[in-house]
Design an enzyme around this catalytic site. Structure first.
Site, PDB file in Angstrom:
ATOM      1  N   VAL A  11      -7.784  -7.536  -0.295  1.00 32.75           N
ATOM      2  CA  VAL A  11      -9.198  -8.574  -0.399  1.00 32.75           C
ATOM      3  C   VAL A  11      -8.211  -8.619  -2.295  1.00 32.75           C
ATOM      4  CG1 VAL A  11     -10.983  -8.623  -1.625  1.00 32.75           C
ATOM      5  CG2 VAL A  11     -11.087  -7.399   0.500  1.00 32.75           C
ATOM      6  N   LYS A  35       4.036   0.884  -7.790  1.00 35.44           N
ATOM      7  CA  LYS A  35       3.163  -0.045  -6.799  1.00 35.44           C
ATOM      8  C   LYS A  35       2.988  -1.645  -7.479  1.00 35.44           C
ATOM      9  CE  LYS A  35       0.598   2.089  -3.206  1.00 35.44           C
ATOM     10  NZ  LYS A  35      -0.954   2.523  -3.465  1.00 35.44           N
ATOM     11  N   THR A 122     -16.621  -4.364  -0.946  1.00 33.74           N
ATOM     12  CA  THR A 122     -18.192  -3.820  -0.273  1.00 33.74           C
ATOM     13  C   THR A 122     -19.562  -2.657  -0.510  1.00 33.74           C
ATOM     14  OG1 THR A 122     -17.555  -5.102   1.731  1.00 33.74           O
ATOM     15  CG2 THR A 122     -19.271  -3.512   2.390  1.00 33.74           C
ATOM     16  N   GLU A 152     -16.259 -10.593  -0.247  1.00 31.45           N
ATOM     17  CA  GLU A 152     -15.612 -11.043   0.553  1.00 31.45           C
ATOM     18  C   GLU A 152     -15.989 -10.996   2.367  1.00 31.45           C
ATOM     19  OE1 GLU A 152     -12.703 -12.712  -0.886  1.00 31.45           O
ATOM     20  OE2 GLU A 152     -12.198 -12.783   1.215  1.00 31.45           O
ATOM     21  N   GLU A 156      -8.483  -8.963   8.492  1.00 29.84           N
ATOM     22  CA  GLU A 156      -7.005  -8.581   8.078  1.00 29.84           C
ATOM     23  C   GLU A 156      -6.336  -9.375   8.978  1.00 29.84           C
ATOM     24  OE1 GLU A 156      -5.786  -4.387   7.202  1.00 29.84           O
ATOM     25  OE2 GLU A 156      -7.824  -4.587   5.695  1.00 29.84           O
ATOM     26  N   CYS A 261     -13.252  -1.691   7.500  1.00 31.39           N
ATOM     27  CA  CYS A 261     -14.713  -2.173   7.316  1.00 31.39           C
ATOM     28  C   CYS A 261     -15.417  -2.712   8.606  1.00 31.39           C
ATOM     29  CB  CYS A 261     -13.781  -3.868   7.224  1.00 31.39           C
ATOM     30  SG  CYS A 261     -13.263  -4.220   6.302  1.00 31.39           S
ATOM     31  N   ARG A 325      -5.831   1.744   9.438  1.00 31.89           N
ATOM     32  CA  ARG A 325      -7.550   2.632   8.736  1.00 31.89           C
ATOM     33  C   ARG A 325      -7.836   2.774  10.186  1.00 31.89           C
ATOM     34  NH1 ARG A 325      -8.138   0.468   3.227  1.00 31.89           N
ATOM     35  NH2 ARG A 325      -7.253  -0.884   4.289  1.00 31.89           N
TER      36      ARG A 325
HETATM   37  C1  UGA Z   1     -13.809  -7.538   9.848  1.00 29.07           C
HETATM   38  C2  UGA Z   1     -14.674  -9.287   9.804  1.00 29.07           C
HETATM   39  O1  UGA Z   1     -14.186  -9.720  10.734  1.00 29.07           O
HETATM   40  C3  UGA Z   1     -14.334  -9.466   8.124  1.00 29.07           C
HETATM   41  O2  UGA Z   1     -15.219 -10.950   8.053  1.00 29.07           O
HETATM   42  C4  UGA Z   1     -14.735  -9.184   5.972  1.00 29.07           C
HETATM   43  O3  UGA Z   1     -14.853  -9.468   6.082  1.00 29.07           O
HETATM   44  C5  UGA Z   1     -13.531  -7.652   6.849  1.00 29.07           C
HETATM   45  O4  UGA Z   1     -14.283  -6.657   7.920  1.00 29.07           O
HETATM   46  C6  UGA Z   1     -14.569  -6.671   5.576  1.00 29.07           C
HETATM   47  O5  UGA Z   1     -15.198  -5.896   5.309  1.00 29.07           O
HETATM   48  O6  UGA Z   1     -13.191  -6.713   4.730  1.00 29.07           O
HETATM   49  P1  UGA Z   1     -11.109  -6.956   9.784  1.00 29.07           P
HETATM   50  O7  UGA Z   1     -11.741  -5.519   9.475  1.00 29.07           O
HETATM   51  O8  UGA Z   1     -10.053  -7.063   8.908  1.00 29.07           O
HETATM   52  O9  UGA Z   1     -12.622  -8.035   9.054  1.00 29.07           O
HETATM   53  O10 UGA Z   1     -10.837  -7.856  11.995  1.00 29.07           O
HETATM   54  P2  UGA Z   1     -12.072  -8.281  12.645  1.00 29.07           P
HETATM   55  O11 UGA Z   1     -11.222  -8.927  12.945  1.00 29.07           O
HETATM   56  O12 UGA Z   1     -13.657  -7.706  12.354  1.00 29.07           O
HETATM   57  O13 UGA Z   1     -11.169  -6.871  13.829  1.00 29.07           O
HETATM   58  C7  UGA Z   1     -12.138  -5.735  13.547  1.00 29.07           C
HETATM   59  C8  UGA Z   1     -12.012  -4.682  14.797  1.00 29.07           C
HETATM   60  O14 UGA Z   1     -12.318  -5.386  15.651  1.00 29.07           O
HETATM   61  C9  UGA Z   1     -10.754  -4.424  15.354  1.00 29.07           C
HETATM   62  O15 UGA Z   1      -9.721  -3.128  16.039  1.00 29.07           O
HETATM   63  C10 UGA Z   1     -10.763  -5.423  16.171  1.00 29.07           C
HETATM   64  O16 UGA Z   1      -9.642  -5.309  17.447  1.00 29.07           O
HETATM   65  C11 UGA Z   1     -12.133  -5.420  16.775  1.00 29.07           C
HETATM   66  N1  UGA Z   1     -12.400  -6.732  17.849  1.00 29.07           N
HETATM   67  C12 UGA Z   1     -12.731  -7.750  17.421  1.00 29.07           C
HETATM   68  C13 UGA Z   1     -12.991  -6.223  19.029  1.00 29.07           C
HETATM   69  O17 UGA Z   1     -12.979  -4.737  19.598  1.00 29.07           O
HETATM   70  N2  UGA Z   1     -13.811  -7.032  20.448  1.00 29.07           N
HETATM   71  C14 UGA Z   1     -13.550  -8.767  19.046  1.00 29.07           C
HETATM   72  O18 UGA Z   1     -14.043  -9.702  19.927  1.00 29.07           O
HETATM   73  C15 UGA Z   1     -13.377  -8.646  18.235  1.00 29.07           C
END
Ligand code: UGA
Length: 428
Positions: A11, A35, A122, A152, A156, A261, A325
């Site tokens: 972020v 870093k 968050t 935010e 990722e 997240c 993570r």
């Molecule tokens: C998530 C949210 O999507 C963001 O909007 C938010 O800003 C972020 O957390 C945060 O709080 O900072 P992120 O964790 O980076 O983003 O990635 P995602 O695309 O949400 O995926 C999360 C997990 O869900 C992954 O392991 C992915 O494989 C899984 N996933 C996602 C599924 O198993 N099925 C799906 O249909 C979508």
């Protein structure tokens, strides 16, 4: 405008680079000298598509400054963003110690020139009120400031595009002046702006992540029904998702959600609910189904295994990141090791991070084919693009047994069957 971002994770660093790219003067404060030096030299430390280029460009333009020193940055800044981590404690509660520590350091360096202190981390509803109290306690008497919440929503793997084209920008504050300043900063973004109070802004972030997690767990639950009945989960969800009230997006069943997240935010929302005396059964079920998705996939491997030599493709919690993570890969590897499996892994970016956990307990391949060589089965845990069009005929020749366990449903079951594979996916 001149601003400071405290923290340089996904972020912090992405926001800092994007704001700098719009012409702002941006200071980034860290607490680790090594870093900060790497960042100064254009090394983003984390892998995120496009980030290195954006970092280098804005360093060269002289708009990005990395420092350990609050005094160098805070007095000059109109806005200070807090973007440090809020990892889960053992009881699920968000650990806010870094946020409070940073608030204290910011406070001590505030001056008579008005500064907005805005949290992007968050944080549970009510946290920014505490941040305000801490700043009041530690700031010099002359300090002029207001607190705001600017959650935010970037993911990722697509963090830069998500920041530039956010579905919404949320600004929460009780200070009109703070809202004006934050709106000015976000003026170049065409995203819809939602201006609200502090508590609503804090809760919007949790509500958004909780509904995303709920959609995924719901899809996994339907996949369990499909596995027991012979239905095809992809067809079921395609049809269900065509209803505009529901949508197909974020309804991909698989080996469960991971990352820094969704898992932690569901747990933190449960913890907040407990403190507020709210029944959180729905959220607890979301978390439970996510565990069952991993367990169900593991049991499939254990029941149908062809031997102990195993290849695993994909280790990061999702594609286009090196972040592991709470990645399902950790759960699967840990449990397969307990059952005496010999594991060789490949991931385009996350091998270094997995090595930090498993060391020499597993082997590391240079490419998918090397991982698959002589394996009794191949397991897919992350849907990296490069696995989607892998040479399946070549793979079949290399594997000792043509068996694939696909935790992300990336292949067509019929095609795999015709090629002579024994293919296990999720809900099909
Ligand atoms: C998530 C949210 O999507 C963001 O909007 C938010 O800003 C972020 O957390 C945060 O709080 O900072 P992120 O964790 O980076 O983003 O990635 P995602 O695309 O949400 O995926 C999360 C997990 O869900 C992954 O392991 C992915 O494989 C899984 N996933 C996602 C599924 O198993 N099925 C799906 O249909 C979508």
């Amino acid at each position: 405008m001149t601003l400071t971002v405290v923290g340089h994770g996904y972020v912090g660093l992405v926001s800092a680079c994007v704001f700098a790219d719009f012409g702002n003067e941006v200071y980034v404060i860290g607490r680790n000298k090594e870093k900060i030096n790497r960042l100064k030299n254009g090394d983003p430390i984390i892998f995120e598509p496009g980030l290195k280029e954006l970092l280098e460009k804005n360093l060269k333009a002289g708009r990005l400054h990395f420092t350990l020193d609050y005094q160098e940055a805070i007095p000059k800044s109109e806005i200070v963003f807090i973007t440090v981590g809020t990892p889960p404690k053992n009881n699920g509660e968000a650990d806010l110690s870094s946020v409070f520590e940073v608030a204290k350091n910011i406070a001590k360096n505030l001056s008579s020139h008005f500064t907005v202190v805005s949290c992007k981390s968050t944080v549970p509803v009510g946290t920014n009120k505490k941040v305000e109290e801490i700043i009041k306690k530690y700031a010099p008497k002359k300090a002029q400031f207001a607190v705001a919440s600017c959650p935010e929503f970037l993911r990722e793997g697509s963090a830069i595009a998500d920041t530039l084209n956010a579905d919404r920008i949320v600004i929460g504050s009780s200070s009109k002046k703070a809202i004006e300043i934050l709106l000015k900063l976000h003026q170049p973004f065409s995203s819809k702006k939602i201006v609200t109070d502090l508590a609503s802004a804090e809760l919007i972030k949790y509500a958004a992540n909780a509904i995303l997690a709920t959609k995924i767990s719901f899809s996994n639950l339907i996949a369990f029904y499909c596995e027991k009945t012979g239905a095809d989960v992809e067809k079921v969800l395609d049809a269900v998702g065509l209803d505009k009230r529901i949508g197909r997006i974020f309804m991909n069943p698989g080996v469960g959600y991971g990352g820094s997240c969704l898992p932690k935010d569901v747990l933190a929302l449960i913890d907040t609910g407990k403190k507020l005396n709210i029944d959180t059964s729905l959220l607890k079920a979301v978390d439970k189904v996510n565990y069952q998705a991993k367990e169900n996939f593991l049991q499939k491997i254990l029941k149908n295994k062809q031997g102990k030599n195993t290849a695993i493709l994909g280790l990061s919690f999702k594609p286009n990141t090196d972040d592991i993570r709470f990645a399902p890969s950790i759960f699967i590897i840990e449990n397969l090791l307990k059952h005496g499996f010999k594991i060789k892994v490949f991931d385009p970016e996350a091998m270094g991070n997995i090595r930090k956990i498993f060391g020499e307990k597993i082997e590391y391949a240079k490419n998918p084919y090397e991982a698959a060589k002589n394996a009794d089965q191949l397991i897919i845990l992350t849907e990296w693009n490069e696995f989607k069009q892998i040479d399946l005929k070549k793979l079949k020749k290399i594997l000792k047994k043509p068996v694939i366990f696909d935790g992300r449903n990336i292949y067509d079951p019929l095609l795999l069957k015709n090629l002579g594979f024994k293919y296990f996916s999720v809900g099909r």
